[in-house]
Enzyme design. Structure first.
Site, PDB file in Angstrom:
ATOM      1  N   ARG A   1       5.356  -4.201  -9.205  1.00  0.00           N
ATOM      2  CA  ARG A   1       3.776  -4.493  -8.452  1.00  0.00           C
ATOM      3  C   ARG A   1       3.121  -5.122  -9.667  1.00  0.00           C
ATOM      4  O   ARG A   1       2.385  -6.078  -9.251  1.00  0.00           O
ATOM      5  CB  ARG A   1       3.333  -3.438  -7.756  1.00  0.00           C
ATOM      6  CG  ARG A   1       4.137  -3.416  -6.298  1.00  0.00           C
ATOM      7  CD  ARG A   1       4.595  -2.211  -5.778  1.00  0.00           C
ATOM      8  NE  ARG A   1       5.286  -2.267  -4.600  1.00  0.00           N
ATOM      9  CZ  ARG A   1       6.699  -2.157  -4.598  1.00  0.00           C
ATOM     10  NH1 ARG A   1       7.329  -2.546  -5.690  1.00  0.00           N
ATOM     11  NH2 ARG A   1       7.157  -2.488  -3.654  1.00  0.00           N
TER      12      ARG A   1
ATOM     13  N   ASP B   1      -6.781   1.108   7.615  1.00  0.00           N
ATOM     14  CA  ASP B   1      -5.662   1.332   6.604  1.00  0.00           C
ATOM     15  C   ASP B   1      -6.401   0.941   5.282  1.00  0.00           C
ATOM     16  O   ASP B   1      -7.280   0.165   5.385  1.00  0.00           O
ATOM     17  CB  ASP B   1      -4.600   0.212   6.761  1.00  0.00           C
ATOM     18  CG  ASP B   1      -3.123   0.447   5.925  1.00  0.00           C
ATOM     19  OD1 ASP B   1      -2.345   1.118   6.732  1.00  0.00           O
ATOM     20  OD2 ASP B   1      -3.138   0.136   4.877  1.00  0.00           O
TER      21      ASP B   1
END
Length: 277
Positions: A39, A146
């Protein structure tokens, strides 16, 4: 980057995972090095960073990039009517208990966090419309949140593929989704309007406080990414976010009994939940 050439030194790996931990409460151990480096490599490429030191400079100067990095670490694997037994418990046990002392038209608040790309929160709305006869008697407010701002944007858009819809009965899909276009189906506007989506971080006390209190909170499969300290902090934040007597639903591998004594275990016929003491 390859398996034999780590992108990060041991010290830099610690710095990066500490940064993510401070922002999210999620702890990534050494065994997750590949996950972390993959990532990071994507974000370094996107920002044109030559090395980790260069990328750190970008993070210090660009708050939006810090959010994009956090987004890259979140897990958004879900689908409609996941852990359906908890939805049955919501309509058969939790809500009847909550509205026992409410009058018609009173507000009932339900929070889905993390809501991922919307399936979690929309599932609650769909389930109540199809399975709770009292849904129109009360003012039902459903909020999805979220930490991943990309997930929130996708939830607001409300487009889903075959896999996300696979557990829904065909008549529900046809009744609440537009016709298929480009391999996806979009939630109808009436259902979109029944759910509010906002970004929120469970580890951030200030952000949690702005959300107010809820009668039911679904917080599934998030605490498994936290360490013991973060779980205890999350438990305190969830306790404050529940109205007195409110219910908390966790994932099937999670247990509040091992984290906090702020909640009472409730064994309903369909599911185990936790009530605010």
């Amino acid at each position: 980057m390859n398996a034999d050439t780590p992108l990060l030194s041991k010290e830099d790996l610690g710095r990066l995972t500490d940064f993510v931990y401070r922002r999210t409460g999620m702890r990534f151990e050494k065994k997750k090095r590949y996950y972390v480096e993959r990532r990071l490599a994507e974000r370094m490429a996107a920002t044109g960073s030559r090395d980790f030191a260069d990328y750190q400079s970008v993070l210090r100067l660009d708050g939006a990039e810090a959010q994009r990095l956090i987004n890259s670490f979140t897990v958004n694997e879900t689908y409609f009517f996941r852990e359906e037994h908890q939805l049955r418990c919501l309509s058969r046990s939790m809500l009847p208990e909550i509205v026992r002392t409410r009058r018609p038209g009173d507000l009932v608040r339900i929070w889905s966090m993390p809501c991922s790309t919307g399936e979690e929160a929309y599932s609650i709305a769909l389930w109540l419309l199809e399975n709770w006869a009292m849904v129109d008697v009360y003012h039902i407010e459903i909020v999805g949140s979220d930490i991943d701002t990309n997930a929130i944007a996708a939830a607001i858009e409300g487009r889903y593929g075959t896999r996300a819809l696979s557990k829904l009965p065909p008549e529900v899909v046809d009744g609440y989704f537009e016709s298929e276009a480009h391999g996806t189906r979009e939630i109808i506007d009436d259902l979109k309007e029944s759910v509010k989506f906002v970004p929120c971080n469970l580890a951030d006390e200030g952000a949690m406080a702005t959300m107010g209190q809820f009668d039911v909170i679904f917080c599934r499969n998030l605490l498994i990414y936290f360490d013991e300290e973060s779980r205890k902090l999350a438990a305190r934040h969830l306790h404050r976010a529940l109205a007195p007597g409110g219910y908390l639903c966790l994932g099937h591998t999670e247990s509040m009994n091992r984290i906090s004594d702020l909640f009472e275990l409730c064994r309903f016929p369909d599911a185990i939940t936790y009530r605010r003491c």
